[in-house]
Design a protein around this motif. Structure first.
Motif, PDB file in Angstrom:
ATOM      1  N   THR A  99       0.831  -1.202   0.000  1.00  0.00           N
ATOM      2  CA  THR A  99       0.000   0.000   0.000  1.00  0.00           C
ATOM      3  C   THR A  99       0.871   1.260   0.000  1.00  0.00           C
ATOM      4  O   THR A  99       2.030   1.240   0.414  1.00  0.00           O
ATOM      5  CB  THR A  99      -0.921   0.047   1.227  1.00  0.00           C
ATOM      6  OG1 THR A  99      -0.112   0.146   2.417  1.00  0.00           O
ATOM      7  CG2 THR A  99      -1.788  -1.188   1.296  1.00  0.00           C
ATOM      8  N   GLY A 100       0.267   2.359  -0.410  1.00  0.00           N
ATOM      9  CA  GLY A 100       0.973   3.619  -0.558  1.00  0.00           C
ATOM     10  C   GLY A 100       1.036   4.433   0.722  1.00  0.00           C
ATOM     11  O   GLY A 100       0.566   4.028   1.794  1.00  0.00           O
ATOM     12  N   ASN A 101       1.620   5.618   0.577  1.00  0.00           N
ATOM     13  CA  ASN A 101       1.805   6.518   1.708  1.00  0.00           C
ATOM     14  C   ASN A 101       0.481   7.150   2.142  1.00  0.00           C
ATOM     15  O   ASN A 101      -0.466   7.245   1.368  1.00  0.00           O
ATOM     16  CB  ASN A 101       2.774   7.634   1.326  1.00  0.00           C
ATOM     17  CG  ASN A 101       2.382   8.304   0.021  1.00  0.00           C
ATOM     18  OD1 ASN A 101       2.802   7.847  -1.039  1.00  0.00           O
ATOM     19  ND2 ASN A 101       1.579   9.352   0.070  1.00  0.00           N
ATOM     20  N   PRO A 102       0.409   7.614   3.398  1.00  0.00           N
ATOM     21  CA  PRO A 102      -0.774   8.357   3.834  1.00  0.00           C
ATOM     22  C   PRO A 102      -0.791   9.740   3.195  1.00  0.00           C
ATOM     23  O   PRO A 102       0.219  10.222   2.684  1.00  0.00           O
ATOM     24  CB  PRO A 102      -0.611   8.442   5.350  1.00  0.00           C
ATOM     25  CG  PRO A 102       0.869   8.344   5.576  1.00  0.00           C
ATOM     26  CD  PRO A 102       1.391   7.459   4.479  1.00  0.00           C
ATOM     27  N   TYR A 103      -1.968  10.374   3.228  1.00  0.00           N
ATOM     28  CA  TYR A 103      -2.152  11.700   2.646  1.00  0.00           C
ATOM     29  C   TYR A 103      -2.775  12.607   3.695  1.00  0.00           C
ATOM     30  O   TYR A 103      -3.638  12.159   4.448  1.00  0.00           O
ATOM     31  CB  TYR A 103      -3.059  11.599   1.409  1.00  0.00           C
ATOM     32  CG  TYR A 103      -3.308  12.909   0.703  1.00  0.00           C
ATOM     33  CD1 TYR A 103      -2.434  13.344  -0.268  1.00  0.00           C
ATOM     34  CD2 TYR A 103      -4.406  13.696   1.032  1.00  0.00           C
ATOM     35  CE1 TYR A 103      -2.654  14.558  -0.915  1.00  0.00           C
ATOM     36  CE2 TYR A 103      -4.622  14.906   0.398  1.00  0.00           C
ATOM     37  CZ  TYR A 103      -3.740  15.327  -0.584  1.00  0.00           C
ATOM     38  OH  TYR A 103      -3.945  16.523  -1.216  1.00  0.00           O
ATOM     39  N   GLN A 147       3.325  -3.036   8.819  1.00  0.00           N
ATOM     40  CA  GLN A 147       3.534  -1.642   8.429  1.00  0.00           C
ATOM     41  C   GLN A 147       5.014  -1.291   8.577  1.00  0.00           C
ATOM     42  O   GLN A 147       5.597  -1.436   9.649  1.00  0.00           O
ATOM     43  CB  GLN A 147       2.685  -0.697   9.279  1.00  0.00           C
ATOM     44  CG  GLN A 147       2.735   0.743   8.779  1.00  0.00           C
ATOM     45  CD  GLN A 147       1.887   1.688   9.603  1.00  0.00           C
ATOM     46  OE1 GLN A 147       1.848   1.589  10.833  1.00  0.00           O
ATOM     47  NE2 GLN A 147       1.181   2.595   8.936  1.00  0.00           N
ATOM     48  N   TYR A 148       5.610  -0.777   7.495  1.00  0.00           N
ATOM     49  CA  TYR A 148       7.042  -0.496   7.466  1.00  0.00           C
ATOM     50  C   TYR A 148       7.391   0.817   8.175  1.00  0.00           C
ATOM     51  O   TYR A 148       8.296   0.856   9.009  1.00  0.00           O
ATOM     52  CB  TYR A 148       7.533  -0.403   6.017  1.00  0.00           C
ATOM     53  CG  TYR A 148       7.331  -1.643   5.192  1.00  0.00           C
ATOM     54  CD1 TYR A 148       8.331  -2.606   5.088  1.00  0.00           C
ATOM     55  CD2 TYR A 148       6.156  -1.850   4.477  1.00  0.00           C
ATOM     56  CE1 TYR A 148       8.172  -3.739   4.311  1.00  0.00           C
ATOM     57  CE2 TYR A 148       5.979  -2.983   3.694  1.00  0.00           C
ATOM     58  CZ  TYR A 148       6.982  -3.924   3.618  1.00  0.00           C
ATOM     59  OH  TYR A 148       6.810  -5.045   2.848  1.00  0.00           O
ATOM     60  N   TYR A 171       7.450   7.479   1.492  1.00  0.00           N
ATOM     61  CA  TYR A 171       8.005   6.129   1.442  1.00  0.00           C
ATOM     62  C   TYR A 171       6.885   5.093   1.352  1.00  0.00           C
ATOM     63  O   TYR A 171       6.757   4.197   2.199  1.00  0.00           O
ATOM     64  CB  TYR A 171       8.868   5.858   2.668  1.00  0.00           C
ATOM     65  CG  TYR A 171      10.189   6.585   2.688  1.00  0.00           C
ATOM     66  CD1 TYR A 171      10.752   7.106   1.524  1.00  0.00           C
ATOM     67  CD2 TYR A 171      10.893   6.750   3.876  1.00  0.00           C
ATOM     68  CE1 TYR A 171      11.961   7.770   1.549  1.00  0.00           C
ATOM     69  CE2 TYR A 171      12.107   7.417   3.908  1.00  0.00           C
ATOM     70  CZ  TYR A 171      12.640   7.931   2.753  1.00  0.00           C
ATOM     71  OH  TYR A 171      13.847   8.592   2.776  1.00  0.00           O
ATOM     72  N   ASP A 172       6.051   5.239   0.332  1.00  0.00           N
ATOM     73  CA  ASP A 172       5.014   4.220   0.177  1.00  0.00           C
ATOM     74  C   ASP A 172       5.656   2.879  -0.158  1.00  0.00           C
ATOM     75  O   ASP A 172       6.781   2.806  -0.623  1.00  0.00           O
ATOM     76  CB  ASP A 172       3.984   4.634  -0.866  1.00  0.00           C
ATOM     77  CG  ASP A 172       4.587   4.965  -2.217  1.00  0.00           C
ATOM     78  OD1 ASP A 172       5.524   4.267  -2.631  1.00  0.00           O
ATOM     79  OD2 ASP A 172       4.113   5.910  -2.865  1.00  0.00           O
ATOM     80  N   GLU A 173       4.940   1.818   0.123  1.00  0.00           N
ATOM     81  CA  GLU A 173       5.462   0.472  -0.120  1.00  0.00           C
ATOM     82  C   GLU A 173       4.580  -0.264  -1.121  1.00  0.00           C
ATOM     83  O   GLU A 173       4.084  -1.350  -0.874  1.00  0.00           O
ATOM     84  CB  GLU A 173       5.591  -0.290   1.201  1.00  0.00           C
ATOM     85  CG  GLU A 173       6.632   0.290   2.141  1.00  0.00           C
ATOM     86  CD  GLU A 173       8.053   0.313   1.567  1.00  0.00           C
ATOM     87  OE1 GLU A 173       8.305  -0.357   0.545  1.00  0.00           O
ATOM     88  OE2 GLU A 173       8.911   1.007   2.141  1.00  0.00           O
ATOM     89  N   VAL A 174       4.397   0.389  -2.262  1.00  0.00           N
ATOM     90  CA  VAL A 174       3.536  -0.153  -3.302  1.00  0.00           C
ATOM     91  C   VAL A 174       4.248  -1.183  -4.176  1.00  0.00           C
ATOM     92  O   VAL A 174       3.647  -1.786  -5.056  1.00  0.00           O
ATOM     93  CB  VAL A 174       3.012   0.988  -4.210  1.00  0.00           C
ATOM     94  CG1 VAL A 174       2.081   1.900  -3.449  1.00  0.00           C
ATOM     95  CG2 VAL A 174       4.184   1.791  -4.800  1.00  0.00           C
ATOM     96  N   GLY A 196      12.100  -2.442  -0.036  1.00  0.00           N
ATOM     97  CA  GLY A 196      11.334  -1.332   0.506  1.00  0.00           C
ATOM     98  C   GLY A 196      11.750  -0.004  -0.108  1.00  0.00           C
ATOM     99  O   GLY A 196      12.931   0.250  -0.337  1.00  0.00           O
ATOM    100  N   ARG A 197      10.763   0.831  -0.338  1.00  0.00           N
ATOM    101  CA  ARG A 197      11.053   2.168  -0.851  1.00  0.00           C
ATOM    102  C   ARG A 197      11.839   2.982   0.182  1.00  0.00           C
ATOM    103  O   ARG A 197      12.530   3.924  -0.162  1.00  0.00           O
ATOM    104  CB  ARG A 197       9.748   2.880  -1.197  1.00  0.00           C
ATOM    105  CG  ARG A 197       9.925   4.162  -1.987  1.00  0.00           C
ATOM    106  CD  ARG A 197       8.604   4.605  -2.586  1.00  0.00           C
ATOM    107  NE  ARG A 197       8.721   5.839  -3.344  1.00  0.00           N
ATOM    108  CZ  ARG A 197       7.765   6.319  -4.121  1.00  0.00           C
ATOM    109  NH1 ARG A 197       6.630   5.653  -4.247  1.00  0.00           N
ATOM    110  NH2 ARG A 197       7.918   7.449  -4.786  1.00  0.00           N
TER     111      ARG A 197
END
Length: 572
Positions: free
Chosen positions: A265-269, A302-303, A311-314, A336-337
């Motif tokens: 999943t991507g980063n929070p907004y 959760q990374y 640093y999303d982890e998509v 990991g990104r």
């Protein structure tokens, strides 16, 4: 019926009979090296081919044998579509798509040229929609594609006609548009699709559609609503979850034994203001495993809780087996990104190991070997501090963070060699800087007020590309190659000892897959952002790469046009 020997495998041309892409074939895709049935090679997303006709000794004789111009360039201007895609190949026929969701079936059985069998016009609405694709899926006698205007379409493989066409994506209550940024995945009679527009202020989700009808079977949101498990990690007072992000940018992997769909999943907004959304912000920046039958959460990790660096982890989660501490374990491996390579037990999501793989990293002093969290992580804090010298909070001056906001390996497809136990990642190295800036809320009912938000200044100090070979048993980098610009395509490894990738300045490159020495390169004269694939027709092995991709800042090319082509290579 004429049979051909393919490097020890019986192979029969598809024009002779009809063969569907059923579940058994997809589960055993690695055992059909003449084909490339899934976007990332197999359900484990290893992008490894058993073909070995091309090898380190003869790859210098690799030559282009044909090229085919595709569509999808209309109404785009000079930069072209955002095609980070590779073709699928089944029994001598190619299937691919362009940035507008148009689909092409190509007869590749003529060894010196490709020929269109049919072209499907998705009739995607152009205005207000970006031209972007990361691929398609095959299931039984159909091809499945997402469109930029939010539809999922099933196409008959023989006729090229639509079987069903389902609108799926919508706008939020604040006017933000959901987007498809991944290829669909076909598994167990379901088509898995996901919303990736987290950076646009929407909530990422995965939805399962019935492959026969297109009817939605279940949906799982990466940002939980109040009352759902994980919602307690959004501790604000203005419903930040409604615009919480966690978009999904890359197709997940599938474990058919456990029936788990495993994805990032991507980063929070908002991206760079963690004080707008205090808490860990689940399930952003996570690897997630869902039960494919029910859509229920099986496990997650959760990374980077309370992320503020993008640093999303998509990225891809590779599924494989390996020896660890004297026993064989089923694991997930992930570049990991945030700059670390992670290994998890995929049966339960248990963290096993993490090791830095990028050259420059300063946002944390390391990973806790027991929990897998950054060593500075404090579950009692609403806003994490990590390394304060690398984290700009509200009111802070510019601070430099490594790796850069594009991370090490972001969404670029990675690869894994199951014989050598080497994982391969392509991406970007370097650092970036940014000031702290407060994002304003629209009020207690949610939403972001961009007009009232502070302006953030940012830039990049150091920026270049890399190819990384990572020994997953010793859990350390074994080789690294540097490129002048970031690599936006992906990696593919072969039994011939070759690692293929492609560069934005037009180069298709073959490396020694142990030393990362460049063995061969060819410039196609147009940007490459799609990952290479390899397949065979009879006894002859081919490499294919698809062009079309916008030029990425800060890269500038002289006399290099962005076009939409399919290029095919083979030995003389």
């Amino acid at each position: 019926m004429t049979a051909f020997v393919l490097l020890g495998t019986a192979f029969v041309f598809g024009a002779q009979f009809k063969m569907t892409v059923n579940q058994d074939r997809l589960i055993n895709a690695m055992n059909e090296p003449q084909n490339w049935l899934l976007m990332n090679g197999d359900y484990g997303s290893t992008r490894y081919s058993k073909l070995e006709q091309l090898n380190r000794e003869n790859v210098k004789s690799l030559r282009m044998v044909w090229a085919l111009a595709l569509g999808g360039m209309q109404d785009l201007g000079p930069n072209g579509p955002e095609n980070e895609v590779n073709p699928l190949i089944d029994n001598g026929f190619m299937y691919t798509t362009d940035g507008w969701g148009n689909v092409y079936k190509i007869d590749a059985t003529n060894l010196d040229r490709g020929k269109f069998v049919w072209t499907f016009d998705a009739k995607a609405k152009r205005q207000g929609n970006p031209s972007r694709t990361r691929g398609i899926a095959l299931w039984e006698d159909r091809v499945f594609v997402n469109t930029p205007d939010g539809r999922v379409i099933a196409i008959d493989r023989e006729t090229g006609k639509a079987v069903w066409d389902k609108p799926l994506l919508t706008k939020t209550e604040f006017g933000a548009q959901e987007r498809f940024l991944t290829a669909p995945l076909a598994a167990d009679g379901k088509i898995l699709v996901q919303n990736g527009a987290g950076d646009g202020g929407t909530r990422g989700f995965v939805a399962a559609l019935d492959a026969k009808t297109g009817n939605e079977l279940w949906r799982w949101y990466a940002v939980p609503k109040p009352g759902d498990p994980g919602s307690e990690t959004w501790k604000d007072d203005h419903n930040a979850w409604k615009t919480g992000g966690a978009g999904i940018w890359q197709t997940g992997s599938y474990d058919p034994v456990q029936k788990l769909y495993i994805f990032g999943t991507g980063n929070p907004y908002p991206i760079y203001d963690p004080q707008f959304r205090p808490g860990d912000n689940l399930y952003s920046d996570s690897v997630v495993a869902l039960n494919i039958d029910t859509g229920k959460l099986a496990w997650y990790f959760q990374y980077t809780p309370n992320d503020s660096w993008d640093y999303d982890e998509v990225g891809v989660n590779m599924l494989y087996e390996m020896k660890m501490d004297g026993q064989t374990r089923k694991v997930v491996g992930h570049f990991g990104r945030n700059g670390f390579f992670y290994t998890f037990d995929r049966t339960n999501g248990k963290f096993l190991k993490a090791q830095k793989y990028v050259n420059d990293l300063n946002w944390t002093n390391g990973i806790n070997p027991t929990t897998g969290k950054p060593v500075e992580y404090n579950p009692k804090l609403d806003v994490q501090l990590y390394n304060p010298a690398a984290r700009a909070l509200r009111g802070d001056p510019a601070k430099t963070t490594c790796p850069t906001w594009h991370g090490g390996v972001a969404h670029q497809p990675s690869a894994f060699n199951p014989i050598k136990n080497i994982a391969y990642g392509v991406g970007v190295e370097g650092c970036s800087w940014g000031t702290g800036a407060a994002v304003a809320s629209r009020g207690p009912d949610g939403g972001v007020n961009n007009q009232q938000s502070e302006s953030r200044k940012f830039g990049s100090d150091l920026y270049y590309g890399s190819v990384t070979a990572f020994d997953v048993v010793k859990h350390k980098v074994m080789a690294k190659a540097i490129t002048d610009i970031e690599v936006r395509s992906g990696a593919t490894d072969t039994a011939g000892g070759l690692l293929f990738t492609a560069l934005q300045d037009g180069w298709l490159v073959a490396y020694n897959d142990e030393t990362l020495e460049v063995l061969w390169r060819f410039n196609v004269g147009t940007p490459l952002k799609g990952a290479p694939v390899t397949y065979a027709i009879g006894p002859k092995q081919y490499v294919a790469v698809q062009s079309s991709g916008r030029h990425e800042h800060p890269v500038k090319f002289d006399n290099l046009e962005s076009s939409s082509y399919l290029f095919v290579f083979a030995l003389n």
